[in-house]
Write an enzyme that holds these catalytic residues in place. Structure first.
Site, PDB file in Angstrom:
ATOM      1  N   CYS A 142       0.836  -1.205   0.000  1.00  0.00           N
ATOM      2  CA  CYS A 142       0.000   0.000   0.000  1.00  0.00           C
ATOM      3  C   CYS A 142       0.877   1.263   0.000  1.00  0.00           C
ATOM      4  O   CYS A 142       1.433   1.604  -1.033  1.00  0.00           O
ATOM      5  CB  CYS A 142      -0.987  -0.017   1.169  1.00  0.00           C
ATOM      6  SG  CYS A 142      -2.382   1.125   0.968  1.00  0.00           S
ATOM      7  N   GLU A 197      -1.618  -8.684   4.255  1.00  0.00           N
ATOM      8  CA  GLU A 197      -1.488  -8.922   5.698  1.00  0.00           C
ATOM      9  C   GLU A 197      -2.781  -8.656   6.467  1.00  0.00           C
ATOM     10  O   GLU A 197      -2.902  -9.015   7.643  1.00  0.00           O
ATOM     11  CB  GLU A 197      -0.350  -8.058   6.271  1.00  0.00           C
ATOM     12  CG  GLU A 197      -0.701  -6.624   6.610  1.00  0.00           C
ATOM     13  CD  GLU A 197      -0.856  -5.677   5.417  1.00  0.00           C
ATOM     14  OE1 GLU A 197      -0.805  -4.461   5.638  1.00  0.00           O
ATOM     15  OE2 GLU A 197      -1.019  -6.165   4.275  1.00  0.00           O
ATOM     16  N   HIS A 211      -3.631  -5.220   0.480  1.00  0.00           N
ATOM     17  CA  HIS A 211      -3.095  -5.604   1.787  1.00  0.00           C
ATOM     18  C   HIS A 211      -3.150  -7.113   2.002  1.00  0.00           C
ATOM     19  O   HIS A 211      -4.157  -7.638   2.492  1.00  0.00           O
ATOM     20  CB  HIS A 211      -3.889  -4.918   2.896  1.00  0.00           C
ATOM     21  CG  HIS A 211      -3.579  -3.474   3.068  1.00  0.00           C
ATOM     22  ND1 HIS A 211      -2.519  -3.020   3.824  1.00  0.00           N
ATOM     23  CD2 HIS A 211      -4.192  -2.371   2.577  1.00  0.00           C
ATOM     24  CE1 HIS A 211      -2.496  -1.701   3.806  1.00  0.00           C
ATOM     25  NE2 HIS A 211      -3.493  -1.278   3.053  1.00  0.00           N
TER      26      HIS A 211
END
Length: 248
Positions: A99, A191, A189
C-alpha cells in the site's frame, strides 16, 4: 549476508483496534511472512529510525508497511525513506512494498504517486493478474484473478523505469508492479484480515470522511466475498525467500 534476517520498515500505526488485536501493521506483516528460525527486526522509519542503514547487507529482504501517511508528501522521514530505497534498489536487495510501501517505492525509483481521482477504495475487490509475467518473475503460479482487501485513496499513476505492471483492477490500473526479481509493490493488503478493513470503514464513517453509500458498498463486498489470502501469502513469501517456499 544472512539469508534468515529480514527488516520491517514501519511507516504508520493502525487504529486502537488494530494495535490491540494484531499489534499493528508491522507485526501483521511479520506474522504473514515469518518462518521459524528467522530474525525479523522492526524499524520505525516514521519516527526517524533508519539505524539499519549501516547493516543493509546483513538483511535478506525488507518489507515496507502500509500507513495513513501520504507517500507523495515531503515529510523529512518520507524523503529519507525514498533515498534509502534508492540504495536498496542499487544493491538489488529484496524489497516488498505494501500500500503506502508500494506507492513510496514507485516514487523513490522514478514513478509517480498521488491522490486518486476515484477517491477511497475500500473493502474486498478483484485484481486481475498477468499470470505469465508473475510466473516468469517469481516462479509462482496464481489464478488470473484474486480477491484482495484494500484501503487507500492514493495510488501509483506511473511505474518506475524498467518496471512491469503485474496486476490491475477496475479503478486502479497499477495494483502490482515489479522491477527485476528484487522489487515488488502491492497496492492491496495481503497482511489484513476482514475485521481490519471493517474497522477502517467504521472509523472513516464516524469521522465523516466517508459517505454512507460508499461505506455500505464496501462492507457488503467484505461480507459477501471470499478472500484469497493464502495465494497472496505464497506470492509474498516466495518473492522474499525464493521458490523453495511452497505456500501457493
Amino acid at each position: 549476508m544472512s539469508s534468515r534476517r529480514f527488516a520491517v520498515l514501519k511507516t504508520g500505526n493502525g487504529s486502537e483496534f488494530v494495535q490491540k488485536t494484531y499489534g499493528g501493521f508491522d507485526k501483521m506483516s511479520e506474522k504473514l511472512l515469518a518462518d521459524d528460525g528467522e530474525e525479523w527486526v522492526v524499524y520505525s522509519v516514521m519516527d526517524g529510525d533508519f539505524s539499519f542503514e549501516n547493516e543493509i547487507d546483513t538483511f535478506a529482504g525488507f518489507v515496507i508497511t502500509g500507513s495513513p501517511a501520504d507517500a507523495h508528501a515531503d515529510d523529512d522521514w518520507v524523503l529519507k525513506l525514498c533515498e534509502v530505497l534508492k540504495v536498496l534498489n542499487q544493491k538489488k536487495k529484496k524489497v516488498l512494498g505494501i500500500c503506502f510501501g508500494h506507492q513510496v517505492l514507485a516514487r523513490a525509483l522514478g514513478g509517480k504517486t498521488g491522490r486518486s481521482d476515484v477517491g477511497w477504495e475500500l473493502g474486498l475487490k478483484q485484481v486481475h493478474l498477468d499470470t505469465e509475467l508473475v510466473s516468469k518473475a517469481f516462479n509462482v503460479q496464481l489464478p488470473p484473478t484474486v480477491n484482495v482487501l484494500v484501503s487507500h485513496r492514493d495510488q501509483v499513476s506511473c511505474v518506475p523505469p524498467g518496471a512491469l505492471i503485474l496486476g490491475s483492477s477496475k479503478k486502479t490500473k497499477i495494483e502490482m508492479f515489479s522491477i527485476g526479481d528484487h522489487v515488488l509493490g502491492l497496492q492491496y493488503h495481503p497482511e489484513f484480515f476482514k475485521d481490519v478493513v471493517l474497522d477502517i470503514i467504521h472509523n472513516l464513517l464516524t469521522t465523516n470522511m466517508l459517505d454512507d453509500d460508499t461505506a455500505k458498498e464496501a462492507i457488503q463486498s467484505v461480507e459477501e466475498n471470499d478472500l484469497h489470502q493464502e495465494q497472496l501469502k505464497g506470492l509474498c513469501k516466495t518473492f522474499l525467500k525464493g521458490p523453495a517456499i511452497k505456500e501457493v
